[in-house]
Write a protein that holds these residues in place. Structure first.
Motif, short mmCIF file in Angstrom:
data_model
loop_
_atom_site.label_atom_id
_atom_site.label_comp_id
_atom_site.label_asym_id
_atom_site.label_seq_id
_atom_site.Cartn_x
_atom_site.Cartn_y
_atom_site.Cartn_z
N GLU A 181 0.81 -1.21 0.00
CA GLU A 181 0.00 0.00 0.00
C GLU A 181 0.85 1.27 0.00
O GLU A 181 0.53 2.26 -0.66
CB GLU A 181 -0.93 -0.01 1.22
N ARG A 182 1.94 1.26 0.74
CA ARG A 182 2.75 2.47 0.87
C ARG A 182 3.53 2.83 -0.39
O ARG A 182 3.90 3.99 -0.59
CB ARG A 182 3.71 2.34 2.05
N VAL A 183 3.81 1.84 -1.25
CA VAL A 183 4.57 2.13 -2.47
C VAL A 183 3.70 2.77 -3.54
O VAL A 183 4.18 3.02 -4.66
CB VAL A 183 5.23 0.85 -3.04
N ARG A 184 2.45 3.07 -3.24
CA ARG A 184 1.58 3.70 -4.24
C ARG A 184 2.07 5.09 -4.63
O ARG A 184 1.68 5.61 -5.69
CB ARG A 184 0.15 3.78 -3.72
N VAL A 185 2.92 5.70 -3.78
CA VAL A 185 3.44 7.03 -4.11
C VAL A 185 4.65 6.94 -5.04
O VAL A 185 5.13 7.97 -5.52
CB VAL A 185 3.83 7.78 -2.82
N TYR A 186 5.15 5.75 -5.29
CA TYR A 186 6.29 5.57 -6.17
C TYR A 186 5.84 5.61 -7.63
O TYR A 186 4.65 5.46 -7.92
CB TYR A 186 6.99 4.24 -5.88
N PRO A 187 6.77 5.75 -8.55
CA PRO A 187 6.42 5.67 -9.97
C PRO A 187 5.74 4.34 -10.30
O PRO A 187 5.95 3.33 -9.63
CB PRO A 187 7.77 5.80 -10.67
N ASP A 188 4.95 4.34 -11.35
CA ASP A 188 4.13 3.18 -11.68
C ASP A 188 4.95 1.92 -11.87
O ASP A 188 4.57 0.84 -11.39
CB ASP A 188 3.32 3.45 -12.95
N ASP A 189 6.09 2.01 -12.56
CA ASP A 189 6.88 0.82 -12.82
C ASP A 189 7.48 0.24 -11.53
O ASP A 189 7.50 -0.98 -11.34
CB ASP A 189 7.99 1.12 -13.84
N VAL A 190 7.92 1.13 -10.62
CA VAL A 190 8.47 0.67 -9.34
C VAL A 190 7.37 0.08 -8.48
O VAL A 190 7.54 -0.99 -7.87
CB VAL A 190 9.18 1.83 -8.61
N ARG A 191 6.25 0.78 -8.41
CA ARG A 191 5.11 0.29 -7.61
C ARG A 191 4.66 -1.09 -8.08
O ARG A 191 4.45 -2.00 -7.27
CB ARG A 191 3.96 1.28 -7.71
N ASP A 192 4.49 -1.24 -9.38
CA ASP A 192 4.01 -2.52 -9.91
C ASP A 192 5.02 -3.64 -9.67
O ASP A 192 4.63 -4.78 -9.38
CB ASP A 192 3.71 -2.39 -11.41
N ARG A 193 6.31 -3.33 -9.79
CA ARG A 193 7.33 -4.35 -9.57
C ARG A 193 7.33 -4.82 -8.11
O ARG A 193 7.40 -6.03 -7.84
CB ARG A 193 8.71 -3.82 -9.96
N VAL A 194 7.23 -3.87 -7.20
CA VAL A 194 7.20 -4.24 -5.78
C VAL A 194 5.96 -5.08 -5.47
O VAL A 194 6.05 -6.13 -4.82
CB VAL A 194 7.22 -2.98 -4.89
N ARG A 195 4.82 -4.67 -5.96
CA ARG A 195 3.59 -5.40 -5.67
C ARG A 195 3.60 -6.79 -6.31
O ARG A 195 3.12 -7.76 -5.70
CB ARG A 195 2.38 -4.60 -6.17
N ASP A 196 4.15 -6.88 -7.50
CA ASP A 196 4.23 -8.20 -8.15
C ASP A 196 5.13 -9.14 -7.36
O ASP A 196 4.81 -10.33 -7.19
CB ASP A 196 4.75 -8.06 -9.58
N ASP A 197 6.24 -8.61 -6.87
CA ASP A 197 7.16 -9.46 -6.10
C ASP A 197 6.57 -9.84 -4.74
O ASP A 197 6.78 -10.96 -4.26
CB ASP A 197 8.50 -8.75 -5.91
N VAL A 198 5.84 -8.91 -4.13
CA VAL A 198 5.16 -9.24 -2.87
C VAL A 198 4.12 -10.33 -3.10
O VAL A 198 4.02 -11.30 -2.34
CB VAL A 198 4.51 -7.98 -2.25
#
Length: 254
Positions: free
Chosen positions: A87-104
Motif C-alpha cells: 500500500e505504501r509504495v503507491r506514491v512511487y512511480p508506476d513501474d516501481v510500484r508494480d514491480r514491488v507489488r508483483d514481487d510481494v
C-alpha cells in the motif's frame, strides 16, 4: 492415519490396559485380601500424585497453546507488514510500484502454497521463499526517492520490510515442535505412575470401579494427545493458518 482415529485408539488402549490389569490382578489376588484395608498413606500419596500431575499437565497444555497462539501472531505480523509495503509504495512511480507489488504477491503466493506445506511436512521454511523475500527487499531498498513525498514514504516502507523479515524468521523458528524430549519423558512417566496408583488402592472388579478407572486412564490419554496435537503449530490439529495472507491478499489462491 486421521488424528481422530489416533485419539480414539489411544483412549481405547489406555482403557483396555487398565481393565485387563485390574481383572488379572483380581484373579491372582489372595482369597483373604480385603480391598477396604488400603493404608491411609497410600490414599494420601495417590491424591497428591494426581494433583501434582494435573498441575504439570495444565502447564504443558497452556505452554503448547501459547506457542500455537504466538505462531499465529507471527503469521499475522508478516502478512500485515507485506500488505503495508504494497500500500505504501503507491506514491512511487508506476513501474516501481508494480514491480514491488508483483514481487510481494509472488512471495505471498509461494508462502500459502509451497512453503506452508513444507512447514507442515518438514517443519521448515523454503529457500525459494527466502529468495523471493530478498527480491522484495531489493526492490524497496534499491529505489532512490526523487521527491520529498517519496522520501517521506521510503523509511516507513523499509521499517515494514524489516518487520516482515523478522516475522518470517520468527515463523521459521516456531515451525518445529516446542516441547523438549525430557518434558515428554516426564509426562509419559507421570501418566503411567498416576494410572498405576489406581492399583495401589486395590480396586475391585465392580462395574462402577472399572468404568471409573477406564475413564480416568482415557482422560489422561486424551490430555497427552492434546499436548502432542498442539505441539506442532503448523502441522497438526488446531494449526496456525494462512488466513491472514489470504484475507489481506485476496487475489492469491490457496
Amino acid at each position: 492415519m486421521p488424528e481422530w482415529l489416533v485419539l480414539t485408539l489411544a483412549m481405547l488402549a489406555a482403557c483396555s490396559v487398565v481393565v485387563v490389569i485390574t481383572l488379572v490382578r483380581h484373579r491372582t489376588a489372595p482369597e483373604d485380601e480385603d480391598p477396604s484395608e488400603t493404608p491411609d498413606v497410600i490414599e494420601y500419596m495417590t491424591m497428591w500424585i494426581g494433583v501434582v500431575y494435573a498441575i504439570v499437565l495444565g502447564l504443558a497444555i497452556a505452554g503448547v497453546w501459547e506457542a500455537r497462539s504466538v505462531a499465529q501472531d507471527h503469521v499475522q505480523a508478516e502478512a500485515q507488514a507485506l500488505h503495508e509495503i504494497s500500500e505504501r509504495v503507491r506514491v512511487y512511480p508506476d513501474d516501481v510500484r508494480d514491480r514491488v507489488r508483483d514481487d510481494v504477491n509472488a512471495y505471498v503466493g509461494h508462502v500459502v502454497t509451497t512453503e506452508w506445506k513444507a512447514m507442515a511436512d518438514d517443519g521448515r521454511v523454503t529457500e525459494r521463499g527466502t529468495e523471493l523475500l530478498a527480491q522484495v527487499r531489493a526492490d524497496v531498498t534499491d529505489y532512490q526517492p526523487k521527491t520529498d513525498f517519496e522520501a517521506q514514504a521510503y523509511q516507513p516502507v523499509l521499517d515494514q520490510m524489516a518487520a516482515a523479515d523478522q516475522a518470517r524468521n520468527a515463523r521459521a523458528d516456531s515451525a518445529e515442535p516446542t516441547m523438549p524430549g525430557v518434558v515428554w519423558f516426564g509426562l509419559l512417566v507421570g501418566g503411567a505412575v498416576t494410572i498405576g496408583m489406581i492399583f495401589a488402592l486395590q480396586i475391585r472388579r465392580t462395574t462402577r470401579e472399572l468404568v471409573l478407572a477406564g475413564l480416568f486412564s482415557a482422560l489422561i490419554a486424551f490430555l497427552l494427545f492434546l499436548i502432542w496435537d498442539f505441539d506442532a503449530p503448523y502441522s497438526r490439529g488446531v494449526t496456525a493458518s494462512a488466513d491472514p495472507f489470504l484475507s489481506l491478499f485476496p487475489n492469491i489462491k490457496d
